[in-house]
Design a protein around this motif. Structure first.
Motif, PDB file in Angstrom:
ATOM      1  N   LYS A   5       0.801  -1.256   0.004  1.00  0.00           N
ATOM      2  CA  LYS A   5       0.011  -0.079  -0.023  1.00  0.00           C
ATOM      3  C   LYS A   5       0.801   1.576  -0.026  1.00  0.00           C
ATOM      4  CE  LYS A   5      -4.026  -2.190   2.277  1.00  0.00           C
ATOM      5  NZ  LYS A   5      -4.858  -1.938   3.564  1.00  0.00           N
ATOM      6  N   GLU A   6       2.338   1.076  -0.139  1.00  0.00           N
ATOM      7  CA  GLU A   6       2.973   2.237  -0.191  1.00  0.00           C
ATOM      8  C   GLU A   6       3.473   2.700  -1.677  1.00  0.00           C
ATOM      9  OE1 GLU A   6       6.233   1.261   2.038  1.00  0.00           O
ATOM     10  OE2 GLU A   6       5.475   1.373   4.127  1.00  0.00           O
ATOM     11  N   SER A  21      21.355  12.761   8.688  1.00  0.00           N
ATOM     12  CA  SER A  21      22.214  13.512   9.906  1.00  0.00           C
ATOM     13  C   SER A  21      21.190  14.029  10.567  1.00  0.00           C
ATOM     14  CB  SER A  21      23.364  14.325   9.457  1.00  0.00           C
ATOM     15  OG  SER A  21      22.890  15.293   8.628  1.00  0.00           O
ATOM     16  N   ARG A  22      20.271  14.379  10.254  1.00  0.00           N
ATOM     17  CA  ARG A  22      19.132  15.108  11.130  1.00  0.00           C
ATOM     18  C   ARG A  22      17.849  14.679  10.659  1.00  0.00           C
ATOM     19  NH1 ARG A  22      17.291  19.930   8.452  1.00  0.00           N
ATOM     20  NH2 ARG A  22      18.429  20.130   6.323  1.00  0.00           N
ATOM     21  N   THR A  23      16.810  14.794  11.402  1.00  0.00           N
ATOM     22  CA  THR A  23      15.432  14.305  11.134  1.00  0.00           C
ATOM     23  C   THR A  23      14.876  15.216  10.073  1.00  0.00           C
ATOM     24  OG1 THR A  23      15.153  13.401  13.368  1.00  0.00           O
ATOM     25  CG2 THR A  23      13.205  13.623  12.059  1.00  0.00           C
ATOM     26  N   LEU A  24      14.146  14.756   9.030  1.00  0.00           N
ATOM     27  CA  LEU A  24      13.583  15.578   8.103  1.00  0.00           C
ATOM     28  C   LEU A  24      12.431  14.582   7.566  1.00  0.00           C
ATOM     29  CD1 LEU A  24      13.882  18.012   6.218  1.00  0.00           C
ATOM     30  CD2 LEU A  24      15.029  16.573   4.451  1.00  0.00           C
ATOM     31  N   THR A  25      11.166  15.494   8.007  1.00  0.00           N
ATOM     32  CA  THR A  25      10.090  14.756   7.546  1.00  0.00           C
ATOM     33  C   THR A  25       9.321  15.538   6.226  1.00  0.00           C
ATOM     34  OG1 THR A  25       8.671  16.202   8.810  1.00  0.00           O
ATOM     35  CG2 THR A  25       9.346  14.388   9.798  1.00  0.00           C
ATOM     36  N   GLY A  26       8.826  14.858   5.494  1.00  0.00           N
ATOM     37  CA  GLY A  26       8.128  15.353   3.878  1.00  0.00           C
ATOM     38  C   GLY A  26       6.664  15.064   4.231  1.00  0.00           C
ATOM     39  N   VAL A  27       6.152  15.017   2.924  1.00  0.00           N
ATOM     40  CA  VAL A  27       4.626  14.724   2.965  1.00  0.00           C
ATOM     41  C   VAL A  27       4.089  13.827   3.767  1.00  0.00           C
ATOM     42  CG1 VAL A  27       2.987  14.243   1.320  1.00  0.00           C
ATOM     43  CG2 VAL A  27       4.849  15.532   0.304  1.00  0.00           C
ATOM     44  N   ALA A  28       2.836  14.205   4.384  1.00  0.00           N
ATOM     45  CA  ALA A  28       2.150  13.407   5.174  1.00  0.00           C
ATOM     46  C   ALA A  28       2.899  13.335   6.610  1.00  0.00           C
ATOM     47  CB  ALA A  28       1.767  12.056   4.583  1.00  0.00           C
ATOM     48  N   GLY A  29       4.136  13.907   6.894  1.00  0.00           N
ATOM     49  CA  GLY A  29       4.891  13.686   8.134  1.00  0.00           C
ATOM     50  C   GLY A  29       5.675  12.516   8.196  1.00  0.00           C
ATOM     51  N   GLU A  30       6.107  11.841   6.932  1.00  0.00           N
ATOM     52  CA  GLU A  30       6.887  10.761   6.909  1.00  0.00           C
ATOM     53  C   GLU A  30       8.345  11.132   6.674  1.00  0.00           C
ATOM     54  OE1 GLU A  30       6.202   7.583   7.220  1.00  0.00           O
ATOM     55  OE2 GLU A  30       3.925   8.016   7.391  1.00  0.00           O
ATOM     56  N   VAL A  44      13.307  10.764  -1.159  1.00  0.00           N
ATOM     57  CA  VAL A  44      12.082  10.117  -1.190  1.00  0.00           C
ATOM     58  C   VAL A  44      11.361  10.249   0.100  1.00  0.00           C
ATOM     59  CG1 VAL A  44      12.530   8.816  -3.198  1.00  0.00           C
ATOM     60  CG2 VAL A  44      12.451   7.620  -1.007  1.00  0.00           C
ATOM     61  N   SER A  45      10.311  10.021   0.191  1.00  0.00           N
ATOM     62  CA  SER A  45       9.640   9.357   1.598  1.00  0.00           C
ATOM     63  C   SER A  45       8.458   8.414   1.136  1.00  0.00           C
ATOM     64  CB  SER A  45       8.805  10.633   2.364  1.00  0.00           C
ATOM     65  OG  SER A  45       7.979  11.251   1.627  1.00  0.00           O
ATOM     66  N   ASP A  46       8.084   7.375   1.935  1.00  0.00           N
ATOM     67  CA  ASP A  46       6.677   6.853   1.777  1.00  0.00           C
ATOM     68  C   ASP A  46       5.467   7.465   1.812  1.00  0.00           C
ATOM     69  OD1 ASP A  46       8.811   4.634   1.599  1.00  0.00           O
ATOM     70  OD2 ASP A  46       8.512   3.997   3.640  1.00  0.00           O
ATOM     71  N   VAL A  47       4.801   6.927   1.089  1.00  0.00           N
ATOM     72  CA  VAL A  47       3.159   7.676   1.055  1.00  0.00           C
ATOM     73  C   VAL A  47       2.107   6.450   1.093  1.00  0.00           C
ATOM     74  CG1 VAL A  47       3.724  10.097   0.321  1.00  0.00           C
ATOM     75  CG2 VAL A  47       3.252   8.387  -1.595  1.00  0.00           C
ATOM     76  N   ASP A  48       1.085   6.690   1.450  1.00  0.00           N
ATOM     77  CA  ASP A  48      -0.184   5.708   1.365  1.00  0.00           C
ATOM     78  C   ASP A  48      -0.746   5.823   0.234  1.00  0.00           C
ATOM     79  OD1 ASP A  48      -2.238   4.145   1.795  1.00  0.00           O
ATOM     80  OD2 ASP A  48      -2.424   4.646   4.040  1.00  0.00           O
ATOM     81  N   LEU A  49      -0.852   4.717  -0.512  1.00  0.00           N
ATOM     82  CA  LEU A  49      -1.473   5.131  -1.827  1.00  0.00           C
ATOM     83  C   LEU A  49      -3.011   5.101  -2.010  1.00  0.00           C
ATOM     84  CD1 LEU A  49       0.565   2.121  -3.946  1.00  0.00           C
ATOM     85  CD2 LEU A  49       0.882   4.756  -3.886  1.00  0.00           C
ATOM     86  N   ALA A  50      -3.536   4.771  -0.715  1.00  0.00           N
ATOM     87  CA  ALA A  50      -4.987   5.226  -0.472  1.00  0.00           C
ATOM     88  C   ALA A  50      -5.098   6.472  -0.462  1.00  0.00           C
ATOM     89  CB  ALA A  50      -5.600   4.705   0.891  1.00  0.00           C
ATOM     90  N   GLU A  51      -4.203   7.311  -0.412  1.00  0.00           N
ATOM     91  CA  GLU A  51      -4.330   8.955  -0.315  1.00  0.00           C
ATOM     92  C   GLU A  51      -3.518   9.446  -1.494  1.00  0.00           C
ATOM     93  OE1 GLU A  51      -3.509  13.253   2.552  1.00  0.00           O
ATOM     94  OE2 GLU A  51      -3.029  10.896   3.194  1.00  0.00           O
ATOM     95  N   PHE A  52      -2.438   9.133  -1.838  1.00  0.00           N
ATOM     96  CA  PHE A  52      -1.564   9.444  -2.687  1.00  0.00           C
ATOM     97  C   PHE A  52      -1.274   8.571  -4.083  1.00  0.00           C
ATOM     98  CE2 PHE A  52      -0.056  11.154   1.315  1.00  0.00           C
ATOM     99  CZ  PHE A  52      -0.066  12.485   0.996  1.00  0.00           C
ATOM    100  N   GLY A  53      -2.346   7.689  -4.187  1.00  0.00           N
ATOM    101  CA  GLY A  53      -2.211   6.780  -5.411  1.00  0.00           C
ATOM    102  C   GLY A  53      -2.811   7.740  -6.566  1.00  0.00           C
ATOM    103  N   ALA A  54      -2.796   7.270  -8.089  1.00  0.00           N
ATOM    104  CA  ALA A  54      -3.292   8.033  -8.922  1.00  0.00           C
ATOM    105  C   ALA A  54      -4.646   8.623  -8.875  1.00  0.00           C
ATOM    106  CB  ALA A  54      -3.139   7.239 -10.297  1.00  0.00           C
ATOM    107  N   GLU A  55      -5.682   7.666  -8.492  1.00  0.00           N
ATOM    108  CA  GLU A  55      -6.977   8.178  -8.491  1.00  0.00           C
ATOM    109  C   GLU A  55      -7.285   8.970  -6.964  1.00  0.00           C
ATOM    110  OE1 GLU A  55      -9.351   7.827 -10.605  1.00  0.00           O
ATOM    111  OE2 GLU A  55      -7.853   7.108 -11.883  1.00  0.00           O
ATOM    112  N   PRO A  56      -6.835   8.571  -5.841  1.00  0.00           N
ATOM    113  CA  PRO A  56      -6.988   9.597  -5.002  1.00  0.00           C
ATOM    114  C   PRO A  56      -6.467  11.107  -5.100  1.00  0.00           C
ATOM    115  CG  PRO A  56      -6.419   7.662  -4.278  1.00  0.00           C
ATOM    116  CD  PRO A  56      -6.035   7.609  -5.430  1.00  0.00           C
ATOM    117  N   LEU A  57      -5.215  10.985  -5.749  1.00  0.00           N
ATOM    118  CA  LEU A  57      -4.618  12.318  -6.076  1.00  0.00           C
ATOM    119  C   LEU A  57      -5.286  13.187  -7.000  1.00  0.00           C
ATOM    120  CD1 LEU A  57      -0.762  11.537  -6.833  1.00  0.00           C
ATOM    121  CD2 LEU A  57      -1.702  13.009  -4.798  1.00  0.00           C
TER     122      LEU A  57
END
Length: 260
Positions: A5-6, A21-30, A44-57
């Protein structure tokens, strides 16, 4: 998130970048991480395809609040990468791939393209110059030009004609000055782009936006760029200039990007 689902949200590609070397978070706080292949590093960062897949986007990108939050998170990571690497190619919003292997395949397949873009961006920074024109001031300039050299008998008629066509004359004057501004600033830059003027509702300005330029400038010429913008702003009555930046080089990524 379960593996099937990622997705992988891409921010930028560089030759070498350290984000661990330091904590850096991106989209959806990942948390952000780096994938490497063919001498390149993709952030990169991991995103949930339920929110960031082609159709939900498709629907999420129409939600202005969601879009604003996501764009801020994306840009924050891109900005950090640009500061941490000698050069980085920023990727456009909502570039999502289906796993680490797909990202590495992208790096291998487009290694030559990314290499050319990184060479162009090394030692250079994107700057923006926005030009705003006061329509009333430009109309006065146009009216004065129309009446110069005329006798008193024709002055009134010329002024009246200028008033009736004030907007048209002001627009012509604004266009001519925007062309001059862009030409002189672009002469200092390695590359230049003229973006469409922003809607007044977005810019928050009453005046007309006559120039919305982006310029890729050698870092050693940053002070010279500022001096040119200041000089041009003082030489052209009725036009106000704003120098913005430095920005990640979105306008000069140089790689035709693909979506998965």
């Amino acid at each position: 998130m379960m593996a099937d689902k990622e997705g992988r949200w891409l921010y930028a590609v560089a030759r070498d970048v350290a984000v661990g070397s330091r904590t850096l978070t991106g989209v959806a706080g990942e948390p952000v991480r780096v994938l490497e292949s063919s001498g390149l590093a993709a952030v990169v960062s991991d995103v949930d395809l339920a929110e960031f897949g082609a159709e939900p986007l498709k629907s999420n990108l129409e939600d202005l609040d969601w879009l604003a939050d996501t764009a801020r998170a994306h840009d924050a990571v891109v900005t950090a990468v640009v500061r941490a690497a000698p050069a980085a190619v920023p990727l456009r919003l909502a570039t999502v791939y289906l796993g680490d292997d797909r990202v590495r395949e992208l790096l291998t397949r487009r290694a030559a393209d990314f290499g050319v873009a990184l060479d162009q961006l090394t030692g250079r920074t994107e700057w923006g110059v926005k030009g705003y024109a006061d329509p009333d001031a430009l109309a006065e300039v146009a009216e004065q030009a129309a009446s110069e050299g005329s006798g008193a008998g024709t002055a009134y008629l010329l002024r009246r004609k200028a008033q009736l066509s004030a907007r048209e004359r002001a627009e012509q004057t604004a266009a001519a000055r925007a062309d001059r501004l862009h030409g002189e600033i672009a002469g200092l830059a390695t590359a230049a782009r003229r973006h469409p003027p922003q809607d007044p509702k977005l810019s928050g300005q009453r005046d007309w936006m006559v120039l919305n330029g982006a310029y890729l400038v050698d870092d050693v010429l940053a002070d010279e760029l500022a001096a040119i913008v200041e000089r041009l702003g003082s030489e052209l009555p009725g036009v106000r200039l704003e120098l913005t930046g430095p920005w990640p080089p979105y306008s000069f990524a140089g790689v035709e990007q693909e979506r998965e």
